[in-house]
Design a protein around this motif. Structure first.
Motif, short mmCIF file in Angstrom:
data_model
loop_
_atom_site.label_atom_id
_atom_site.label_comp_id
_atom_site.label_asym_id
_atom_site.label_seq_id
_atom_site.Cartn_x
_atom_site.Cartn_y
_atom_site.Cartn_z
N MET A 57 29.81 68.03 64.76
CA MET A 57 30.91 67.70 63.83
C MET A 57 30.78 66.26 63.38
O MET A 57 30.61 65.35 64.20
CB MET A 57 32.26 67.93 64.52
N ASN A 58 30.84 66.04 62.08
CA ASN A 58 30.71 64.69 61.54
C ASN A 58 31.96 63.87 61.83
O ASN A 58 33.09 64.38 61.83
CB ASN A 58 30.47 64.74 60.03
N ALA A 59 31.75 62.55 62.07
CA ALA A 59 32.88 61.65 62.28
C ALA A 59 33.65 61.50 60.98
O ALA A 59 33.06 61.58 59.89
CB ALA A 59 32.37 60.30 62.76
N PRO A 60 34.98 61.31 61.05
CA PRO A 60 35.75 61.14 59.82
C PRO A 60 35.38 59.86 59.11
O PRO A 60 35.00 58.86 59.73
CB PRO A 60 37.20 61.09 60.34
N THR A 61 35.49 59.90 57.79
CA THR A 61 35.28 58.68 56.99
C THR A 61 36.64 58.06 56.73
O THR A 61 37.52 58.67 56.12
CB THR A 61 34.59 59.01 55.66
N TYR A 62 36.81 56.86 57.21
CA TYR A 62 38.07 56.15 57.02
C TYR A 62 38.06 55.46 55.66
O TYR A 62 37.01 55.05 55.16
CB TYR A 62 38.27 55.11 58.11
N GLU A 63 39.24 55.32 55.08
CA GLU A 63 39.39 54.57 53.83
C GLU A 63 40.24 53.33 54.12
O GLU A 63 41.39 53.44 54.55
CB GLU A 63 40.08 55.42 52.76
N LEU A 64 39.63 52.16 53.89
CA LEU A 64 40.34 50.90 54.07
C LEU A 64 40.76 50.38 52.71
O LEU A 64 39.94 50.34 51.77
CB LEU A 64 39.44 49.88 54.77
N TYR A 65 42.00 49.98 52.61
CA TYR A 65 42.53 49.43 51.36
C TYR A 65 42.93 47.98 51.60
O TYR A 65 43.82 47.68 52.41
CB TYR A 65 43.75 50.23 50.90
N TYR A 66 42.25 47.08 50.89
CA TYR A 66 42.58 45.66 50.96
C TYR A 66 42.02 44.97 49.74
O TYR A 66 41.15 45.50 49.03
CB TYR A 66 42.01 45.03 52.26
N TRP A 67 42.49 43.74 49.49
CA TRP A 67 42.04 42.97 48.33
C TRP A 67 40.52 42.76 48.40
O TRP A 67 39.99 42.41 49.45
CB TRP A 67 42.76 41.63 48.27
N PRO A 68 39.82 42.94 47.29
CA PRO A 68 38.35 42.97 47.34
C PRO A 68 37.65 41.62 47.45
O PRO A 68 36.49 41.57 47.84
CB PRO A 68 37.98 43.65 46.01
N GLY A 69 38.31 40.51 47.15
CA GLY A 69 37.60 39.23 47.09
C GLY A 69 37.78 38.32 48.27
O GLY A 69 37.26 37.20 48.27
N ILE A 70 38.49 38.77 49.29
CA ILE A 70 38.78 37.90 50.44
C ILE A 70 38.62 38.69 51.73
O ILE A 70 38.72 39.92 51.75
CB ILE A 70 40.20 37.31 50.38
N GLN A 71 38.38 37.94 52.83
CA GLN A 71 38.40 38.57 54.15
C GLN A 71 39.84 38.91 54.52
O GLN A 71 40.17 40.06 54.81
CB GLN A 71 37.81 37.64 55.20
N GLY A 72 40.68 37.88 54.56
CA GLY A 72 42.10 38.08 54.81
C GLY A 72 42.38 38.89 56.07
O GLY A 72 41.60 38.93 57.02
N ARG A 73 43.51 39.55 56.08
CA ARG A 73 43.90 40.37 57.22
C ARG A 73 43.06 41.63 57.33
O ARG A 73 42.89 42.18 58.43
CB ARG A 73 45.38 40.73 57.10
N GLY A 74 42.50 42.07 56.23
CA GLY A 74 41.66 43.26 56.26
C GLY A 74 40.43 43.09 57.13
O GLY A 74 39.87 44.08 57.64
N GLU A 75 39.99 41.85 57.32
CA GLU A 75 38.76 41.60 58.08
C GLU A 75 38.90 42.01 59.54
O GLU A 75 37.92 42.41 60.17
CB GLU A 75 38.36 40.13 57.97
N PHE A 76 40.08 41.92 60.09
CA PHE A 76 40.28 42.33 61.48
C PHE A 76 40.01 43.83 61.63
O PHE A 76 39.49 44.27 62.66
CB PHE A 76 41.70 41.99 61.93
N VAL A 77 40.35 44.60 60.62
CA VAL A 77 40.08 46.04 60.65
C VAL A 77 38.60 46.30 60.39
O VAL A 77 37.97 47.13 61.06
CB VAL A 77 40.95 46.78 59.62
#
Length: 249
Positions: free
Chosen positions: A1-21
């Motif tokens: 069984m293939n692992a699920p593909t997660y979708e991350l939504y965050y601003w595209p031009g910065i690391q910001g808080r999304g980088e922790f994920v």
């Protein structure tokens, strides 16, 4: 069984808080799509992120990015996302008490990150940094003298208490990855202050270096998936907020 593909939504031009994920997903080798960084032709971009945020199909709409889509779930807030991902990615302890401990530490990192942000936006996020420079200088001085030592000193003690290798003892966790990002970000934003403070947090410095050497993290850091630090994110380098020791009063 293939692992699920997660979708991350965050601003595209910065690391910001999304980088922790991103760091957790990258370290685990989990398949994911950084949706807002995709072209619109591939159903990406900021418009795709904003569309999902306003979708009436969601049980609870996110207040702001980052948020993660996993199947029918849409999960917001960094600590909440990592609490969900940790066990699924092998980056969280097995027992409930330790998982709650990891969540507690991540929430404390959230507090620290908010205070880092306020060093350059102490009055309002709606104002440019240039509109609040005197206040930013005062806030940064207080942060570097009082708050940064308090936060980093706490994490240094927790790390030492658990053996000095991983903040929760045992195996690598998402909290270790987040502390890597904190140290990397503070070194970018306040290089002089961090160089002076480093001897007081040898455990955290060593943890940062170990994380950077993990094969998947090293590959990520060398790739174009890792957005460079810049003055649009949380960790910003303004030289006047971090003067060289000879220039400090």
């Amino acid at each position: 069984m293939n692992a699920p593909t997660y979708e991350l939504y965050y601003w595209p031009g910065i690391q910001g808080r999304g980088e922790f994920v991103r760091l957790a997903l990258e370290d685990a080798g989990a398949p994911y799509v950084d949706v807002a960084r995709l072209p619109a032709a591939k159903h990406g971009g900021v418009a795709a992120m904003q569309k999902l945020m306003k979708s009436h199909a969601l049980a609870l709409e996110p207040f702001a990015p980052p948020f993660l889509r996993s199947g029918d779930l849409v999960i917001a807030q960094v600590a909440n996302i990592l609490f969900y991902l940790g066990p699924r990615l092998g980056l969280a302890p097995d027992d409930e008490a330790s998982r709650l401990g990891a969540h507690q530490l991540q929430l404390t990192i959230t507090d620290l990150v908010a205070e880092v942000h306020d060093t350059h936006h102490p009055i309002s996020v709606e104002l440019y940094y240039e509109d609040q420079k005197p206040e930013a200088l005062r806030r940064s001085q207080a942060f570097l003298a009082e708050r940064m030592p308090k936060f980093l000193g706490y994490f240094e003690r927790v790390l030492e208490r658990h053996g000095g290798r991983h903040v929760l003892g045992g195996a690598m966790s998402y909290v270790d990855l987040s502390l890597f990002q904190v140290i990397a970000g503070l070194r970018y934003a306040f290089p002089h202050a961090m160089a002076a403070f480093a001897p007081r947090i040898p455990g955290l410095v060593a943890l940062h270096d170990r994380v950077a050497e993990r094969p998947r993290i090293a590959a990520y850091l060398a790739s174009d998936r890792r957005i460079p630090f810049n003055e649009g994110g949380i960790f910003r380098h303004y030289p006047e907020l971090d003067p060289a020791p000879s220039k400090r009063r």
